[in-house]
Design a protein around this motif. Sequence first.
Motif, PDB file in Angstrom:
ATOM      1  N   ALA A   8       7.451   2.411   1.379  1.00 22.12           N
ATOM      2  CA  ALA A   8       6.280   1.169   1.228  1.00 22.12           C
ATOM      3  C   ALA A   8       6.965  -0.007   0.800  1.00 22.12           C
ATOM      4  CB  ALA A   8       5.408   1.767   0.040  1.00 22.12           C
ATOM      5  N   MET A  49       3.802  -6.503   6.182  1.00 22.42           N
ATOM      6  CA  MET A  49       4.021  -5.219   5.816  1.00 22.42           C
ATOM      7  C   MET A  49       5.386  -4.631   6.632  1.00 22.42           C
ATOM      8  SD  MET A  49       1.558  -5.005   3.831  1.00 22.42           S
ATOM      9  CE  MET A  49       1.999  -3.544   3.056  1.00 22.42           C
ATOM     10  N   ASP A 101      -3.339  -3.753  -4.010  1.00 21.36           N
ATOM     11  CA  ASP A 101      -2.658  -3.241  -3.138  1.00 21.36           C
ATOM     12  C   ASP A 101      -2.583  -4.055  -1.590  1.00 21.36           C
ATOM     13  OD1 ASP A 101      -1.925  -0.819  -4.197  1.00 21.36           O
ATOM     14  OD2 ASP A 101      -3.802   0.157  -3.676  1.00 21.36           O
ATOM     15  N   GLU A 103       0.895  -1.018  -0.197  1.00 20.58           N
ATOM     16  CA  GLU A 103      -0.046   0.132   0.080  1.00 20.58           C
ATOM     17  C   GLU A 103       0.910   1.271  -0.085  1.00 20.58           C
ATOM     18  OE1 GLU A 103      -3.777   1.807   2.417  1.00 20.58           O
ATOM     19  OE2 GLU A 103      -2.383   0.395   3.640  1.00 20.58           O
ATOM     20  N   GLY A 104       0.352   2.230  -0.937  1.00 23.54           N
ATOM     21  CA  GLY A 104       1.162   3.356  -1.061  1.00 23.54           C
ATOM     22  C   GLY A 104       2.381   3.604  -2.087  1.00 23.54           C
ATOM     23  N   ARG A 144      -2.323  -4.637   1.997  1.00 20.07           N
ATOM     24  CA  ARG A 144      -2.474  -3.621   3.194  1.00 20.07           C
ATOM     25  C   ARG A 144      -1.947  -3.998   4.677  1.00 20.07           C
ATOM     26  NH1 ARG A 144      -5.573   0.251   0.699  1.00 20.07           N
ATOM     27  NH2 ARG A 144      -6.506  -0.182  -1.215  1.00 20.07           N
ATOM     28  N   THR A 145      -2.100  -5.487   4.664  1.00 20.80           N
ATOM     29  CA  THR A 145      -2.212  -5.750   6.179  1.00 20.80           C
ATOM     30  C   THR A 145      -1.051  -6.884   6.311  1.00 20.80           C
ATOM     31  OG1 THR A 145      -4.082  -7.354   6.039  1.00 20.80           O
ATOM     32  CG2 THR A 145      -4.190  -5.091   6.766  1.00 20.80           C
TER      33      THR A 145
END
Length: 642
Positions: free
Chosen positions: A279, A271, A252, A194-195, A254-255
Amino acid sequence: MYSSGSFRGRRVNGKVLPVEHKPPTAVIESAHREHALPFHDTVDFDNADRGFIAALSPCVIKAADGRVVWDNDAYSFLGGDAPASVHPSLWRQSTLAAKQGLYEVVPGIYQVRGLDISNITFVEGDTGIIVIDPLISTEVAAAALDLYRAHRGGDRPVVAVIYTHSHVDHFGGVLGVTSQAEVDAGAVAVLAPEGFTAHAVQENVYAGPAMLRRATYMYGSMLARGPLGHVGCGLGQAASAGEVAMIVPTVDVRTTGEKHTIDGVEIEFQMAPGTEAPAEMHFYFPRFRALCMAENATHNLHNLLTLRGALVRDPRAWSGYLTEAIDAFARRADVVFASHHWPTWGRDAIVEYLSLQRDMYAYLHDQTLRLLNRGYTGVEIAEMFEMPPALERAWHTRGYYGSISHNVKAVYQRYMGWFDGNPARLWPQPPEALAPRYVDAMGGIDRVVELAREAFASGDFRWAATLLDHAIFTDSEHAAARALYADTLEQLAYGAENATWRNFFMSGAAELRDGNFGTAGQVASPTMLSQLTPEQIFDSLAIRVNGPRAWDLDLAVDLTFADSATNYRIALRNGVLVHREAPADPATATVTVRLDSKFRLLAVATGDFAAPGLDIFGDRAALQALLGVLDEPDPNFNIVTP
């Protein structure tokens, strides 16, 4: 973004003449003999060779126009005992990093190493292949895929691409393994943390010109390859110089703990934001008992702040995510691999490797904080800092890319900023004003050069460089000062274990002898510019406003992105360009932009009002006035001279 060059020496009447390097002094030769490093330990060589299938021969890759974008054969001089002109530890690291070819990590996972500064990894699924980190350039990524297919069968399609993080050497070659059309059709998934897109684009646009100029020094892009010049970058040999592109991720991640199954292969993600990249993520393949650590555990001490410039990284978070990876994956893994260097096999070896990497970043963080809280400054801490014996002995914690010295200063900067608290250093003069006063106080420039020559003769190269820096910032054309300064930087390069320090010293010496060699490569490719959000475009314009020239301007321009029916107003007042949603009252001028051509706004910023995809209404002079106060970045600013 980074690219490698082929600078071989100084130009005279259009011809390139070889640089006349000075030999290492007795001081440097003696220092190299005094290192008590475990050269008898050959485990890294065994691991770097393990699983070798085939090399690319010749390992020279060209673009469609015939331009060489990668030449690993230029490093054929590496191997055997280190010459006196290279730190023996750095010579060892470069010899390892220069190994190239296709390697089996475990059955089903294959890496191509030595075709760029980074590695590309191929994971075999039920029917196709998953590509991890497709290098910097289209051409080298395509060559790596061809090498894999030549030895593992050419009928497996690419079904997914994974970007481990947001640095260009991990996504720029994506068009060498797939296409935008295949991604748009759903045939290929692109996964990233993500990002990713925002950080990838932002880093290469906002401060891109300055970073790239300094990266040309850091990576030694313009240096000749050889024992008296460029021997590598520590993290790899060099950066490729081909086409750079980007395909926006379709997934994406994310976790931590998130799982995705691609072509029958389950992947478990962790992550790790704010570590080596803003990122970044690690992931584990249960089918293969293999753990990918992206760029957070490599066979060197990494950077907490790169010499090219970047945001300061967080060593506390970095070490924390390594602890989390050890707890979550290490006991389930038979191999750990990364986007640089070679893998580590065996569960006990994996735990030891990751633990030492973790301890390295944690120790840098904690001990710097301990000492700064006792009143020491960043420079002082860097001089007194010592690593624990276990970290000194391990090859993979040596400072080939990052260094203890500049990483300690980065930790200090992260918490305390640039000011060390001494009021005499709160308002220092810039070098152009300070240097002549120092030189005058020491008796004039010839006396300064004489003192520097004495320091050089005694082997005190750091003091010689300090004196000559003042001399050059007093009179940049002083022949004796330039010559001795170049010789001094060259000796510092010969003595450096850190590859990027060596490249900086060598590049400075080259520019003192031969003049400013400019910047290698370009800041951002069209495909990357096309991924800029409207807000990022406006930000990129705002940082180019010449404030003093714009003080008296007060104007507003509305921009409509037709394909998305979004409207923005950019207003220039007091030398500040701000943007927001367009209000109802009319603007001075209106620009309509087709969304697929939005990056053409950057072309218009250079005065190209005929850029396709743009329609301008209202007071064109207002837009011209706004664009007239935008500065062009200087890609060739001086570094070692005023």
